[in-house]
Design a protein around this motif. Structure first.
Motif, mmCIF file in Angstrom:
data_model
loop_
_atom_site.group_PDB
_atom_site.id
_atom_site.type_symbol
_atom_site.label_atom_id
_atom_site.label_comp_id
_atom_site.label_asym_id
_atom_site.label_seq_id
_atom_site.Cartn_x
_atom_site.Cartn_y
_atom_site.Cartn_z
ATOM 1 N N SER A 116 53.883 37.160 38.457
ATOM 2 C CA SER A 116 53.779 38.617 38.503
ATOM 3 C C SER A 116 53.851 39.214 37.114
ATOM 4 O O SER A 116 53.085 40.135 36.773
ATOM 5 N N ARG A 117 54.762 38.687 36.305
ATOM 6 C CA ARG A 117 54.886 39.170 34.925
ATOM 7 C C ARG A 117 53.588 38.955 34.153
ATOM 8 O O ARG A 117 53.094 39.855 33.461
ATOM 9 N N ASN A 118 53.017 37.763 34.270
ATOM 10 C CA ASN A 118 51.789 37.456 33.541
ATOM 11 C C ASN A 118 50.623 38.327 34.011
ATOM 12 O O ASN A 118 49.802 38.773 33.202
ATOM 13 N N ALA A 119 50.561 38.565 35.322
ATOM 14 C CA ALA A 119 49.509 39.440 35.853
ATOM 15 C C ALA A 119 49.660 40.852 35.297
ATOM 16 O O ALA A 119 48.669 41.506 34.936
ATOM 17 N N LEU A 120 50.913 41.323 35.218
ATOM 18 C CA LEU A 120 51.147 42.653 34.661
ATOM 19 C C LEU A 120 50.771 42.722 33.181
ATOM 20 O O LEU A 120 50.189 43.715 32.720
ATOM 21 N N PHE A 121 51.091 41.676 32.439
ATOM 22 C CA PHE A 121 50.684 41.637 31.035
ATOM 23 C C PHE A 121 49.163 41.771 30.907
ATOM 24 O O PHE A 121 48.651 42.514 30.069
ATOM 25 N N ILE A 122 48.441 41.060 31.747
ATOM 26 C CA ILE A 122 46.972 41.101 31.698
ATOM 27 C C ILE A 122 46.461 42.500 32.049
ATOM 28 O O ILE A 122 45.559 43.031 31.384
ATOM 29 N N LEU A 137 39.529 40.601 39.373
ATOM 30 C CA LEU A 137 39.381 39.644 40.464
ATOM 31 C C LEU A 137 40.264 38.416 40.277
ATOM 32 O O LEU A 137 40.691 37.785 41.245
ATOM 33 N N ILE A 138 40.553 38.098 39.017
ATOM 34 C CA ILE A 138 41.373 36.925 38.719
ATOM 35 C C ILE A 138 42.865 37.220 38.826
ATOM 36 O O ILE A 138 43.646 36.409 39.330
ATOM 37 N N SER A 139 43.276 38.403 38.371
ATOM 38 C CA SER A 139 44.701 38.668 38.168
ATOM 39 C C SER A 139 45.414 39.384 39.313
ATOM 40 O O SER A 139 46.622 39.215 39.483
ATOM 41 N N TYR A 140 44.698 40.190 40.102
ATOM 42 C CA TYR A 140 45.396 41.074 41.048
ATOM 43 C C TYR A 140 46.188 40.316 42.102
ATOM 44 O O TYR A 140 47.219 40.781 42.590
ATOM 45 N N ARG A 141 45.726 39.109 42.481
ATOM 46 C CA ARG A 141 46.353 38.385 43.596
ATOM 47 C C ARG A 141 47.785 37.951 43.302
ATOM 48 O O ARG A 141 48.539 37.595 44.202
ATOM 49 N N TYR A 142 48.163 37.952 42.013
ATOM 50 C CA TYR A 142 49.509 37.508 41.647
ATOM 51 C C TYR A 142 50.530 38.649 41.627
ATOM 52 O O TYR A 142 51.713 38.412 41.372
ATOM 53 N N LEU A 143 50.068 39.859 41.873
ATOM 54 C CA LEU A 143 51.014 40.971 41.960
ATOM 55 C C LEU A 143 51.760 40.912 43.285
ATOM 56 O O LEU A 143 51.199 40.491 44.300
#
Length: 397
Positions: free
Chosen positions: A14-20, A185-191
């Motif tokens: 979640s942290r990495n997704a937020l960073f992106i 499309l790559i990052s949202y699923r980890y939130l």
């Protein structure tokens, strides 16, 4: 132990997704800002006309900011984040199209869509960041905002490359539009699912957002934190919207030099936010924020009053460095108390992004009559008031 490991892994993802996502919004915003001199020239707009065009960004942002909290309560911050980035992507493409066909109204409409996405997004991801910070039991918001600054820095650098290669504004913004949608499309699923979502409608009377928000608006500490964030966000947003043009018009330099000054400002913002966690943990919020206010005030004064480019460049760096921590420190301070923290974070975010996105277009109207550099005096006043209110960010006990 496996449950703890799974939880830690989810927090890291979640942290990495937020960073992106923080970085992604910075890239998109900087890509628009860095090309504003060329957009103005293509549209043959005056400073006042450009101010009205940029006001589309402010109108869209206000709509996004004011509707974000209710939307998050209904569908959660993750869904709002996805919707926001799609708006940013669509708006970026519309701005590029409007510039290509030289239709100011289309650029204005594209900025409204872009602004709505930015306003919607920033409340959602600041809420996600505050909740994540609480769950991880460590300071994260300055680093997350450093990611935004890193994104703006990357966007400005990419823009400078596009200009050096004589790539048109339209092609540049279409590339950004496609990249923004692809990274989403790559990052949202980890939130995480359901952040901020109200799951118990039957308790509406107990948790009515309008009631709790009205109570929070009457809290002196929250209002003073809002003043800190307002002044610093106004300083940051004014640089983002007007610094390249102010350097071009005020110092008679070429567009690429104006973009270079903007890049210098973003570099200072990035460095300040990257190192901010260390200084905040060592010296505390209030001394750091007071020092930052002094740096920002001194730097902007050099830009306005010296008239000498090398000295102004030093001022731009100090301006960016001093402004860097106001917003993330304010968000952290708003989230100190667990009870009502969601509402406080939302309200402080709204205040900050209103100053960030709505203040600069109004500044442009003053700039038409007194010059952009002289209009920055109003930003100096905002920074001064933020410094006076900095004691409000003292961590609650």
């Amino acid at each position: 132990m496996s449950n703890i490991n799974a939880t830690n892994k989810q927090l890291h993802l979640s942290r990495n997704a937020l960073f992106i996502i923080f970085a992604l919004s910075g890239v998109a915003l900087a890509s628009w800002v860095a090309r504003t001199p060329e957009v103005r020239d293509t549209l043959e707009a005056s400073t006042a006309q450009m101010g009205w065009i940029i006001f589309g960004l402010a109108l869209g942002s206000m709509a996004g900011l004011l509707s974000a909290s209710r939307a998050i309560a209904r569908v959660g911050a993750r869904f709002v984040t996805v919707s926001s980035i799609l708006c940013i992507s669509t708006g970026t493409a519309a701005i590029g199209t409007g510039t290509y066909v030289s239709i100011s109204l289309l650029v204005f409409a594209g900025l409204m869509v872009f602004g709505f996405g930015m306003g919607f997004l920033e409340v959602a991801i600041n809420l996600e960041g505050a909740v994540l910070e609480r769950a991880a039991h460590k300071t994260l918001l300055p680093a997350l905002h450093a990611s935004f600054s890193g994104g703006t820095l990357a966007g400005a650098g990419w823009s400078a490359l596009m200009m050096a290669l004589h790539i048109s504004v339209t092609v540049h913004l279409f590339i950004i539009s496609v990249v923004t949608a692809g990274v989403l499309l790559i990052s949202y699923r980890y939130l995480p699912h359901g952040t901020g979502k109200e799951h118990l409608p039957r308790k509406k009377k107990e948790t009515d957002p309008s009631t709790s928000a009205w109570t929070v608006w009457k809290e002196p500490r929250t209002l003073l934190i809002g003043l800190v964030v307002f002044g610093m966000a106004f300083a940051e947003g004014s640089a983002n919207d007007w610094l390249p043009l102010a350097m071009v018009d005020g110092f008679n330099v070429q567009h690429i030099t104006g973009s270079a000054m903007f890049t210098l400002f973003l570099t200072a913002m990035f460095l300040g936010r990257t190192a901010g966690g260390f200084f905040l943990d060592r010296f505390g919020r209030v001394p750091v924020l007071r020092t930052a206010s002094l740096l920002a005030f001194s730097g902007l004064a050099l830009v306005i009053f010296t008239g000498y480019l090398p000295v102004a460049a030093c001022g731009v760096f100090l301006w960016g460095l001093g402004t860097s921590l106001g917003f993330p420190v304010g968000i952290s301070a708003a989230g100190d108390e667990s009870e009502g923290s969601v509402t406080r974070v939302s309200i402080v975010s709204i205040i900050g992004y209103t100053a960030f996105l709505v203040g600069p277009p109004i500044l442009g109207l003053f700039g038409e009559f007194m010059g952009l550099l002289q209009a920055f005096v109003f930003v100096l006043i905002g920074i001064f008031l933020a410094g006076l209110a900095s004691s409000s960010v003292q961590k609650s006990t």
